[in-house]
Design an enzyme around this catalytic site. Structure first.
Site, PDB file in Angstrom:
ATOM      1  CG  PHE A  80      -1.856  -1.016   1.472  1.00 57.72           C
ATOM      2  CD1 PHE A  80      -3.072  -0.986   0.822  1.00 57.72           C
ATOM      3  CD2 PHE A  80      -1.591  -2.079   2.323  1.00 57.72           C
ATOM      4  CE1 PHE A  80      -4.014  -1.984   1.014  1.00 57.72           C
ATOM      5  CE2 PHE A  80      -2.525  -3.080   2.527  1.00 57.72           C
ATOM      6  CZ  PHE A  80      -3.733  -3.034   1.871  1.00 57.72           C
ATOM      7  CB  SER A 124      -5.139   4.118  -8.572  1.00 60.79           C
ATOM      8  OG  SER A 124      -6.001   5.186  -8.853  1.00 60.79           O
ATOM      9  CE1 TYR A 148      -1.202   7.845  -6.144  1.00 63.70           C
ATOM     10  CE2 TYR A 148      -2.948   8.493  -7.659  1.00 63.70           C
ATOM     11  CZ  TYR A 148      -2.488   7.682  -6.649  1.00 63.70           C
ATOM     12  OH  TYR A 148      -3.286   6.696  -6.148  1.00 63.70           O
ATOM     13  CE  LYS A 152      -0.974   4.044  -6.428  1.00 62.67           C
ATOM     14  NZ  LYS A 152      -0.532   3.180  -5.308  1.00 62.67           N
ATOM     15  CE1 TYR A 176      -7.020  -1.327  -3.660  1.00 61.25           C
ATOM     16  CE2 TYR A 176      -5.921   0.703  -2.978  1.00 61.25           C
ATOM     17  CZ  TYR A 176      -6.021  -0.678  -2.956  1.00 61.25           C
ATOM     18  OH  TYR A 176      -5.133  -1.393  -2.216  1.00 61.25           O
ATOM     19  CG  ASN A 198      -8.985  12.513  -2.132  1.00 63.77           C
ATOM     20  OD1 ASN A 198      -8.012  12.161  -1.472  1.00 63.77           O
ATOM     21  ND2 ASN A 198      -8.980  12.535  -3.436  1.00 63.77           N
ATOM     22  NE  ARG A 230     -13.726  11.306 -10.204  1.00 64.02           N
ATOM     23  CZ  ARG A 230     -14.077  12.165 -11.161  1.00 64.02           C
ATOM     24  NH1 ARG A 230     -15.233  12.030 -11.790  1.00 64.02           N
ATOM     25  NH2 ARG A 230     -13.283  13.161 -11.489  1.00 64.02           N
ATOM     26  NE  ARG A 294      -9.788  17.931  -8.239  1.00 63.15           N
ATOM     27  CZ  ARG A 294      -9.921  17.041  -7.256  1.00 63.15           C
ATOM     28  NH1 ARG A 294      -9.562  17.362  -6.023  1.00 63.15           N
ATOM     29  NH2 ARG A 294     -10.433  15.853  -7.491  1.00 63.15           N
TER      30      ARG A 294
END
Ligand code: UFG
Length: 337
Positions: A80, A124, A148, A152, A176, A198, A230, A294
């Site tokens: 993780f 992710s 980021y 991944k 995820y 978030n 989402r 955003r």
């Protein structure tokens, strides 16, 4: 035989630790506490009724990693640990690539030295290219829009390369969607340091009176109410997904190699729907204001959960209302500390 959880005191790691111990497994938590507190291990212990070993170590510290693998009888790893703030990754790409990639390579090296070849990786939905149609399927094309996300994508590739070089490696990539909620005990949950990036942690702080209002990033998307959609998934459901993933890696008929699974509900909720669910959970109005979009946000993201259902037997059970109720219980406990 124990499962090593890197980032084991983080949001998803801590809930997975509870799930695995309750299944009867031994776990070892490893964390550098850069985004969590040592007290989380003690709280996990309170939930499960026994102490859980926790080691303070950084994945960039190879000697410390070596000690962990020497000190404990580790059979598999759930990885993780990693930096995860999208905006920060744009400002500090080298820090993200160094920490997330080098940390992973160090971990894989230590695993190799000790003959540990079973790994579940915290991936992710961000690995899916932005121009994919929804729902995202595991075979959708990959690509990212920020450092980021690229870490991944790149770690997934590193794991595919390692499994190709040594077919004894068995790797599951869990992608995820939007994990929210908290353990129903109210003892563990998400507690980002600084201003939350978030939606739900932000809404929670507004509900607790710690921040004045929620900013809704865009209400002019082509969605039913104009706000972004989402696939929110309860972190306790997500934790069960990790248990099922480990069970799969240990099946005697599993031959190694890499498999990817989405962990989502397959249902989308809008920002306004989340705020309304949170208002029901906390019993008060949450002030909000619509502002501009955003940068980098997509209008609609949700999973195709069919593969995880068919192959892992995974199905998310908890509703958006339950996610908000559990988040609120946790936030209230945090605020009263
Ligand atoms: N949003 C707001 N106001 C806020 C925060 C978010 O309106 O203060 C909106 C966003 O625009 C988006 C939705 O709420 O429509 C969810 O935003 P989050 O920041 O909670 O989550 P994201 O979907 O942007 O990002 C999450 C993870 C990332 C991961 C990504 C993968 O946080 O780590 O999903 O899809 F990369």
């Amino acid at each position: 035989m124990a499962v090593l959880l890197t980032g084991g005191t983080g949001f998803i790691g801590s809930h997975t630790a509870v799930e695995l111990v309750q299944q009867g497994r031994q776990v070892v938590l490893l964390d550098n506490y850069s985004n969590s507190q040592p007290e989380v291990a003690e709280r996990i212990g309170r939930i499960v009724g026994r102490q859980v070993p926790a080691v303070e170590a950084d994945l960039l510290d190879e000697a410390a990693l070596e000690r962990v693998f020497s000190d404990f009888d580790i059979d598999s790893v759930i990885h993780f640990a990693g930096f995860k703030a999208v905006g920060e990754s744009v400002e500090k790409p080298l820090a993200y690539y160094h920490n997330n990639l080098t940390g992973t390579v160090n971990l894989l090296r230590a695993m190799s030295v000790h003959g540990v070849k079973k790994l579940v990786f915290s991936s992710s939905a961000t690995v899916y290219r932005a121009d994919n149609p929804v729902p995202y399927r595991e075979d959708s094309p990959l690509g990212a829009v920020n450092p980021y996300g690229w870490t991944k994508v790149m770690i997934e590739q590193i794991l595919r390369d390692q499994a190709a070089a040594d077919p004894a490696w068995a790797v599951l990539l869990l992608r995820y969607f939007n994990p929210i909620g908290a353990h129903p005990s109210g003892l563990i949950g998400e507690d980002p340091s600084g201003l939350p990036n978030n939606l739900v942690p932000y809404v929670a702080r507004v509900a607790a009176g710690l921040l004045p209002k929620v900013q809704v990033f865009g209400a002019d998307y082509d969605t039913p109410d104009g706000s972004g959609v989402r696939d929110y998934i309860h972190v306790v459901d997500l934790a069960r997904g990790h248990r099922l993933a480990l069970d799969r890696l240990e099946r005697p008929d599993r031959l190694g190699g890499v498999e990817a699974f989405n962990l989502g509900t397959g249902r989308g909720s809008s920002v306004f729907e989340v705020i309304a669910a949170y208002e029901r959970a906390c019993g008060q109005k949450i002030p909000c204001q619509t502002v501009g979009r955003r940068p980098g946000d997509l209008p609609v993201v949700y999973a195709d959960p069919a593969l995880a259902r068919a192959e892992l037997g995974f199905e998310a059970r908890l509703t958006l209302d339950e996610m908000c109720q559990d988040s609120w219980r946790w936030q209230r406990n945090l605020s009263s500390e």
